[in-house]
Design an enzyme around this catalytic site. Structure first.
Site, short mmCIF file in Angstrom:
data_model
loop_
_atom_site.label_atom_id
_atom_site.label_comp_id
_atom_site.label_asym_id
_atom_site.label_seq_id
_atom_site.Cartn_x
_atom_site.Cartn_y
_atom_site.Cartn_z
CE LYS A 233 1.91 8.30 -1.69
NZ LYS A 233 2.77 6.90 -1.09
CD GLN B 18 4.06 4.27 -2.96
OE1 GLN B 18 4.30 5.33 -2.39
NE2 GLN B 18 3.08 3.44 -2.71
CG ASP C 107 6.75 7.38 3.90
OD1 ASP C 107 5.27 7.72 3.84
OD2 ASP C 107 7.33 6.87 2.88
N1 GUN Z 1 2.90 2.13 0.27
C1 GUN Z 1 1.53 2.17 0.68
N2 GUN Z 1 1.39 3.33 1.63
C2 GUN Z 1 2.52 3.86 1.70
C3 GUN Z 1 2.92 4.69 2.50
O1 GUN Z 1 2.32 5.51 3.30
N3 GUN Z 1 4.41 5.33 2.28
C4 GUN Z 1 5.33 4.69 1.47
N4 GUN Z 1 6.61 5.20 1.34
N5 GUN Z 1 4.81 3.43 0.74
C5 GUN Z 1 3.61 3.41 0.83
#
Ligand code: GUN
Length: 297
Positions: free
Chosen positions: A54, A98, A121
């Protein structure tokens, strides 16, 4: 019939390119880059890989990446304090914590603390509620990426089509069903308690599989010509002598390909779209947070 393989990697590259160009436009107008803060707690290997990817993608799209790596034993109040600081920070447009979190931390409370205007998100109840009633807000990245892939094949109107979503998570299944409904599909949400799942799936013109079980959906469950969006990423046990097992989706790809009209591969389907949509949501947040007219993306 051999299905068209939907190239998520290429679609994601096109979206990242567009977002990167628009981020430069934003920077010219706002005299700052869009900023995404990513918070990682603990040492989970998969999460570290995702967060690293990311951060790199954010910088490549002409945005600032602010990474906060906290120890696994971080207490709830310390994490909430960091979220408050990020909420108040004008350089930060989007905040992503995350998931999953270590067990002492309450994910719902942490998500609730993120300002809905920075919730790229789309997990905050305010954004989930907006999606449910059809108001503008942040939509979770994976389901929005799935819709973009579907749109390339079917356009934005799925009137008359039957869609079956397998999985009812807040992150994928539920928002996916809302988006399909908004696109006028007739939507069924199937899950682990659904009886006769194969029969339910056989009705579908569009199948979205998001259960997290390797190759669960078989080729003979599918309606000929259906479009299959496979959200699963599962690692099979390694072959004897091999280091790592193969990555597979929730759909038995080789079987499904002989029946479906179009199918996303794993890897290279939905996965790359998730990060590209995160960048898109961050750009939208930047425009909204700075009061500038936002472009259509
Ligand atoms: N863990 C796995 N996928 C995601 C996501 O799309 N957002 C977040 N915050 N954590 C994740």
């Amino acid at each position: 019939m051999t299905a068209e393989v939907i190239d998520g990697k290429a679609a994601a590259a096109r979206l990242r390119e567009r977002v990167g160009a628009l981020a430069l436009d934003f920077a010219r107008q706002a005299e700052r880059k869009p900023g995404l803060a990513v918070v990682l707690i603990g040492e989970d290997a998969a999460s570290q890989v995702y967060v690293g990817a990311k951060g790199k993608a954010t910088v490549a799209a002409n945005m600032n990446s602010f990474e906060h790596h906290l120890p696994a034993d971080t207490p709830q109040d310390a994490l909430l304090t960091l979220v408050e600081q990020l909420n108040a920070d004008k350089a930060v447009d989007g905040i992503l914590v995350q998931l999953p979190l270590p067990p002492q931390l309450d994910a719902q409370a942490v998500i609730a603390a993120i300002s809905p205007d920075k919730d790229v998100d789309g997990f905050h109840v305010s954004n989930a509620g907006r999606l449910a009633v059809g108001q503008d807000g942040f939509v979770p990245c994976t389901p929005l990426g799935c819709m973009m892939l579907l749109e390339e094949r079917h356009g934005s109107d799925l009137s008359g089509m039957e869609a079956v979503v397998i999985g009812r998570s807040n992150i994928v299944g539920k928002p996916m069903a809302q988006l399909l409904l908004q696109a006028n599909a007739t939507v069924t949400i199937a899950h682990s308690r659904t009886r006769n799942l194969a029969e339910v799936v056989r009705r579908a013109d569009v199948v979205v599989a998001a259960v997290g079980l390797a190759e669960m959906v078989r080729g003979d469950w599918l309606k000929p010509g259906a479009t299959i969006i496979d959200v699963g990423i599962n690692r099979l046990p390694p072959e004897p002598g091999a280091g790592k097992g193969r990555l597979v989706g929730d759909v038995a790809f080789a079987e499904a390909r002989e029946v479906a009209g179009a199918i996303t591969p794993v890897p290279g389907g939905v996965g790359p779209m998730t990060i590209a949509v995160l960048l898109r949501n961050t750009l939208v947040a930047a425009y909204q947070n700075s009061g500038l007219a936002k472009p259509d993306i």
